[in-house]
Design a protein around this motif. Structure first.
Motif, mmCIF file in Angstrom:
data_model
loop_
_atom_site.group_PDB
_atom_site.id
_atom_site.type_symbol
_atom_site.label_atom_id
_atom_site.label_comp_id
_atom_site.label_asym_id
_atom_site.label_seq_id
_atom_site.Cartn_x
_atom_site.Cartn_y
_atom_site.Cartn_z
ATOM 1 N N GLN A 1 17.029 -36.124 -1.869
ATOM 2 C CA GLN A 1 16.365 -34.858 -1.615
ATOM 3 C C GLN A 1 16.224 -34.638 -0.111
ATOM 4 O O GLN A 1 15.854 -35.540 0.635
ATOM 5 C CB GLN A 1 14.986 -34.838 -2.280
ATOM 6 N N LEU B 1 13.108 -29.559 -0.557
ATOM 7 C CA LEU B 1 12.984 -30.306 -1.800
ATOM 8 C C LEU B 1 12.401 -31.691 -1.578
ATOM 9 O O LEU B 1 11.969 -32.348 -2.523
ATOM 10 C CB LEU B 1 14.352 -30.437 -2.475
ATOM 11 N N ALA B 2 12.415 -32.160 -0.343
ATOM 12 C CA ALA B 2 11.897 -33.495 -0.052
ATOM 13 C C ALA B 2 10.378 -33.444 0.047
ATOM 14 O O ALA B 2 9.816 -32.620 0.757
ATOM 15 C CB ALA B 2 12.495 -34.013 1.259
ATOM 16 N N ASN C 1 17.573 -41.673 -4.939
ATOM 17 C CA ASN C 1 16.926 -40.743 -5.870
ATOM 18 C C ASN C 1 17.580 -40.962 -7.237
ATOM 19 O O ASN C 1 18.534 -40.282 -7.598
ATOM 20 C CB ASN C 1 17.110 -39.301 -5.388
#
Length: 287
Positions: A206, A210-211, A220
């Motif tokens: 990510q 999105l992180a 991930n």
């Protein structure tokens, strides 16, 4: 009247009482959720809602996928339906924003792929998905550390330029050490997964919006675990990074088996839209 299409959430094994589970559950766009059976006496069903066609036409959906607020609302509703059903039966989540022209197309898909769906449901029965993310943590105040090292180097008799270069080398060395530690953590987690998990899936790390949280996401992954093995897996994975500086391991779940519900092959009637860019995993922050 607004034209409607059938939004598909999941394929599932039909069991008694599912209609009660869905009472009060709001699907995408606030629509009620209903179950479409495979056929008379069939063991399978699909969870669907009627949603406005205009929001899921190709051009409109492409624009929506750039709107993180819209995307999050749809993802949370999608996930909420799947979680409600998953509490009572095994589910095969559909990809986010999968729509069919009408209920008949959904029923045709169920009939065409009934054998494959049944095999997958048997494989996943009693299992849930757990997410594992590994992060390389930022070193505390590296700029200040570099400045302090440069000052110390000057005090040791180095020129300011040489002192700065020495400080930069020290920073790079520290970061390299963190990446090596992260690789070691990943190897440990994979070994735990081989011992306890029934499946392992890799996903893109990510980045950007999105992180979540501090640090760089370098792993991930998703693991498929029986309910009996889940607690041991979580404990061992979290312990795997305890002695590794600069590394953080997060474990999320349990989720419905998003990463292990393989889509039907091309023989079945294809959905009228299921965009490649739409996420197909559970959100990291459940509703």
């Amino acid at each position: 009247m607004t034209e409607r299409v059938a939004y598909a959430y999941a394929v599932l094994r039909a069991v008694e009482g599912l209609g009660t589970v869905l009472e009060g559950v709001e699907g995408v766009a606030g629509a009620p959720v209903r179950l479409l059976p495979e056929g008379s006496g069939g063991a399978l069903a699909a969870a669907v809602s009627s949603v406005p066609a205009r929001d899921f036409e190709e051009d409109a959906l492409r624009r929506h996928l750039e709107d993180l607020d819209w995307l999050e609302a749809v993802a949370r509703a999608h996930h909420g339906v799947i979680e409600a059903l998953g509490a009572r039966t095994t589910v095969l989540p559909m990809r986010l924003a999968t729509v069919y022209l009408d209920d008949g197309r959904v029923e045709a898909m169920l009939r065409a792929e009934a054998d494959e769906f049944s095999r997958t449901l048997r494989r996943l029965a009693g299992h849930l998905e757990w997410g594992v993310k590994i992060y390389v943590e930022p070193q505390p105040d590296t700029q200040a550390t570099g400045a302090s090292s440069a000052v110390a180097g000057t005090a040791d008799g180095l020129s300011p330029g040489r002192a700065y270069l020495r400080a930069r080398r020290s920073q790079r060395h520290s970061r390299d050490e963190s990446y090596r530690a992260a690789r070691q953590a990943a190897e440990r987690v994979e070994a735990i997964g081989r011992a306890l998990a029934a499946g392992h899936a890799r996903h893109r790390v990510q980045q950007g919006e999105l992180a979540a949280g501090a640090g760089e996401n370098v792993v991930n992954d998703a693991y498929l675990l029986s309910r009996d093995a889940a607690a041991e897996f979580r404990t061992r994975v979290l312990d795997a990074g305890q002695d590794l500086p600069g590394v953080r391991i997060d474990v999320t779940g349990p989720w419905a088996p998003y990463s292990f519900a393989a889509p039907p092959d091309a023989r079945s009637p294809a959905p009228d839209h299921a965009p490649d860019r739409a996420p197909d995993r559970a959100p990291d922050r459940a509703p």
